[in-house]
Write a protein that holds these residues in place. Structure first.
Motif: not given
Length: 761
Positions: A517-518, A523-524, A573-576
């Motif tokens: 996950n990290q 990667k994004d 991320s903030r979205k996640k």
């Protein structure tokens, strides 16, 4: 066999990984003395089942008590382990939270299996077993040659003895004339017998030589295959492992096997040359008729053996310890001008006859002057370039020379008008070469070895950028000669390659790699749609590496325990964050690294459900300066929200996904309860992290599906009013003035914090 017993049989490098696994988490002596008992329980189930965890915990306590009673009965309490102390440790640290013990042991047992599996994979490599068998076969062939040569020498001596005996008896043409006619026939018959015997011996010698010739040719053929495997396969593979270990890969870089192989093969090749020279000396000494028949093949075989010796010798010098500065122990290959660094070289053909025979001299950028692609690079010289003698008197044994006091100084080079290569200072790649001359038993050659590409810096603030270059180069430069002009036009890296390297950085610093996950979140940020990462994005224009490097430094200095135990989600991320916390109960929080701080900072976000609306709050990130005063575990434990006319409270309840806060962080708390210690007559006053209670924004329209809202909350550190009293006489006036100042400061902070409701970090 117990898993722990298998770990005890591993080499030193793998055992060091086991030591790091338990460092600061769980006592290794308890793991050692209770190995069978620990491995008999299902700790994975216990980590998620409170009842199972308590049953396993109680089983350990009962076992320890039984062992303590047994040692008392046998009167061996002073000789054996401290079972009572182990029991006390478990009770003190895990009695209230047995699932914590289960979580630690389940993770450790899994990592132990990974270490054992990696060792099994290395031991199971078929090429190693095949190579060992080939070397053993070569040894037997060489020994057989030695025996055959000795047998041939004995036959030659026997033939010479017969010929000398005949001469002593006077069986010559001159004697025949004085022999009576009656005895002439007998003498002639004796002479014929001697000549027949000599001819038989000569035939045996010819056959022996043919066999020896064929045997030596077979030895050279087998030796050639082994030397090719050593120089073209095993040695490059070790160099690649060493290169990856420099950037954090947990691989085995021991030279024990290579040194054994090089030494054995070199010893046998020298022995073969010696036996071939003896055969040639026999031909010359006895002046036999078959000299012309065997001398040429023997010379060719001797040349082939000598060529193999030279090939092996020229590969035997290796850089065992790459350039490293003591202050950058985890980042080798970075050298600062004027600062001492250490390098060591080893000669793999470790034979007693080679002791004190090699003088090694370091030379910086030996071949760079001839490389047109490095025009414009800075030039350096080694400030102390004395010879070092390869010596056996080293702690680990072997022919080693350690250069402990090397440093570089920049040389002034006048430009000659040639086109220069424009790269950054931290993108210049250099080499340190080591040169020696070999002369032994008729063999002569020059032997060289070079370090991996080195980056030379002139300021400490260049370390981060230099390490980015070292990582990039280590992935792309996989064989010799190294491409020193790599960064003139640096090719991109595949995300699969870079992600592994980045994960190793966190393993080196925090003893835990990045999870899937990290890595997906990174990667994004770094990779393009083709899953490629470009140098400019990584370390030039966007310079994402500086942000990651700041986080690594933050972990190393302040968060290593929390990172190692998997309590920090980190890269999310903030979205996640919104997606993860949306459906969780009030007070569920997670720890994530700030995306805006290049120096490294960490924040925590928690969820709050109010009147059907979901709000996700993020506290102002904690930076290194703050964490040097109060640890993150205490920030989480003591953190509180304060609002006007409302009592302060800690909104953090569960670490994501559902771990009670105290269960996750209790063992890391440093400030517990009220401090009663005094200093210079005053009661010590701890800093308490506090934020003004955020004002939730208006609820979104009903048709809006996503109701998650980020509210950034300012974090300040205050001294609790309960700790304002001094141990000595107190002044009411002083208390009144001090309280007034605190009230004014609180109002000022509230005014500032009210305006800091913004997007989540």
């Amino acid at each position: 066999m117990a898993q722990w017993q298998k770990l005890l049989r591993l080499d030193r490098g793998l055992q060091s990984r086991v030591i790091q696994l338990y460092e600061g988490r769980f006592p290794r002596d308890i793991r050692h003395w209770l190995c069978s008992q620990i491995e008999s329980h299902n700790w994975c189930l216990a980590a998620v089942d409170e009842g199972e965890a308590r049953a396993c915990f109680q089983s350990l306590l009962e076992y320890l008590e039984e062992q303590r009673e047994r040692s008392a009965r046998e009167n061996t309490m002073l000789l054996g382990p401290d079972y009572a102390g182990m029991r006390d440790y478990l009770l003190k640290n895990f009695q209230d939270w047995p699932k914590n013990l289960a979580l630690i042991l389940s993770e450790c047992l899994k990592e132990e299996k990974k270490i054992l599996n990696s060792a099994s994979e290395e031991q199971a490599q078929p090429k190693v077993t095949h190579l060992d068998s080939k070397i053993n076969h070569l040894k037997s062939l060489t020994l057989e040659i030695k025996k055959q040569n000795k047998s041939l020498e004995d036959i030659y001596e026997g033939l010479e003895f017969i010929q000398d005996a005949c001469r002593d008896q006077g069986v010559t043409e001159g004697m025949k004339k004085r022999v009576p006619v009656g005895q002439h026939f007998g003498l002639a018959q004796s002479l014929a017998n001697v000549e027949e015997k000599c001819q038989k011996q000569a035939n045996i010698i010819t056959q022996k030589k043919q066999m020896l010739l064929q045997s030596t040719m077979n030895i050279v053929k087998v030796a050639e295959e082994i030397v090719q495997t050593l120089t073209d396969v095993e040695l490059p593979a070790w160099k690649r492992r060493q290169q990856l270990s420099c950037i954090g890969s947990p691989v085995n870089t021991s030279l024990e096997d290579l040194q054994s192989w090089f030494s054995s093969v070199m010893e046998m090749l020298l022995e073969l040359r010696e036996q071939l020279q003896k055969l040639q000396q026999q031909d010359r000494k006895y002046n036999s008729a078959e000299v012309s028949q065997f001398s040429a093949p023997l010379e060719e075989i001797e040349k082939a053996a000598s060529s193999l010796c030279i090939r092996l010798l020229q590969s035997a010098l290796v850089v065992e310890k790459q350039p490293i500065m003591s202050k950058l122990a985890q980042r080798p290959l970075i050298v600062k001008t004027g600062v001492r660094f250490t390098v060591s070289v080893r000669f793999l053909a470790n034979l007693p006859k080679f002791k004190y025979q090699f003088k090694v001299k370091p030379v910086f950028d030996k071949h760079v002057e001839e490389d047109s692609t490095t025009k414009g690079f800075r030039r350096f010289s080694v400030s102390k370039d004395d010879f070092k003698v390869l010596d056996e008197d080293t702690p680990g044994g072997g022919l080693v020379a350690e250069f402990c006091h090397m440093s570089l100084k920049e040389a002034k080079v006048k430009s000659k008008g040639s086109p220069e290569t424009h790269v950054g200072v931290t993108e210049e790649l250099h080499l340190v070469n080591f040169v020696t001359d070999f002369r032994h038993a008729g063999l002569e050659c020059t032997i060289e070895a070079s370090t991996l590409p080195v980056v030379v810096i002139s300021s400490s603030n260049q370390v981060g950028s230099a390490w980015a270059s070292i990582m990039w180069c280590s992935v792309l430069c996989t064989s010799e000669p190294m491409n020193l002009s790599l960064f003139v036009d640096p090719p991109p890296l595949k995300w699969t390659e870079l992600s592994q390297v980045l994960s190793w950085q966190f393993l080196t610093v925090g003893q835990r790699e990045l999870d899937e996950n990290q890595l997906a979140d990174l990667k994004d940020k770094l990779a393009d749609p083709d899953d490629l990462v470009h140098w400019t994005k990584f370390s030039k224009d966007d310079n994402a590496w500086i942000w990651i490097d700041g986080i690594l430094d933050l972990i190393k200095k302040h968060l290593v325990d929390l990172w190692r135990d998997g309590l920090i989600m980190g890269f999310v991320s903030r979205k996640k964050t919104l997606a993860l916390l949306r459906e969780k109960p009030n007070g569920t929080f997670l720890l994530r690294f700030s995306e805006s701080s290049k120096e490294g900072a960490i924040t925590f976000s928690w969820v709050e459900h109010i009147n059907g609306d979901t709000h996700v709050h993020a506290v102002q990130p904690c930076v290194k300066e703050e964490l040097s005063i109060i640890c993150l575990a205490d920030v989480i434990n003591l953190y509180s929200l304060r609002a006007q006319n409302c009592a302060s409270s800690n909104p953090l309840v569960y670490l994501y996904p559902d771990i009670p806060k105290d269960r996750a962080f209790k063992r890391f708390y440093r400030i517990t309860g009220h401090l009663n210690k005094t200093l210079n007559g005053y009661v010590l006053r701890p800093l308490v992290p506090m934020s003004m209670c955020p004002t939730p924004p208006p609820s979104p329209p009903p048709e809006t599906m996503e109701v998650d809202v980020n509210v950034t909350v300012s974090l300040t550190f205050e001294i609790p009013d309960t700790h304002l009293q001094t141990a000595g006489p107190s002044s009411p006036v002083f208390i009144l003035i001090y309280s007034s100042i605190l009230f004014l400061l609180s109002c000022f902070r509230w005014h500032l914090c009210a305006g800091r409701v913004a997007a989540m970090f």
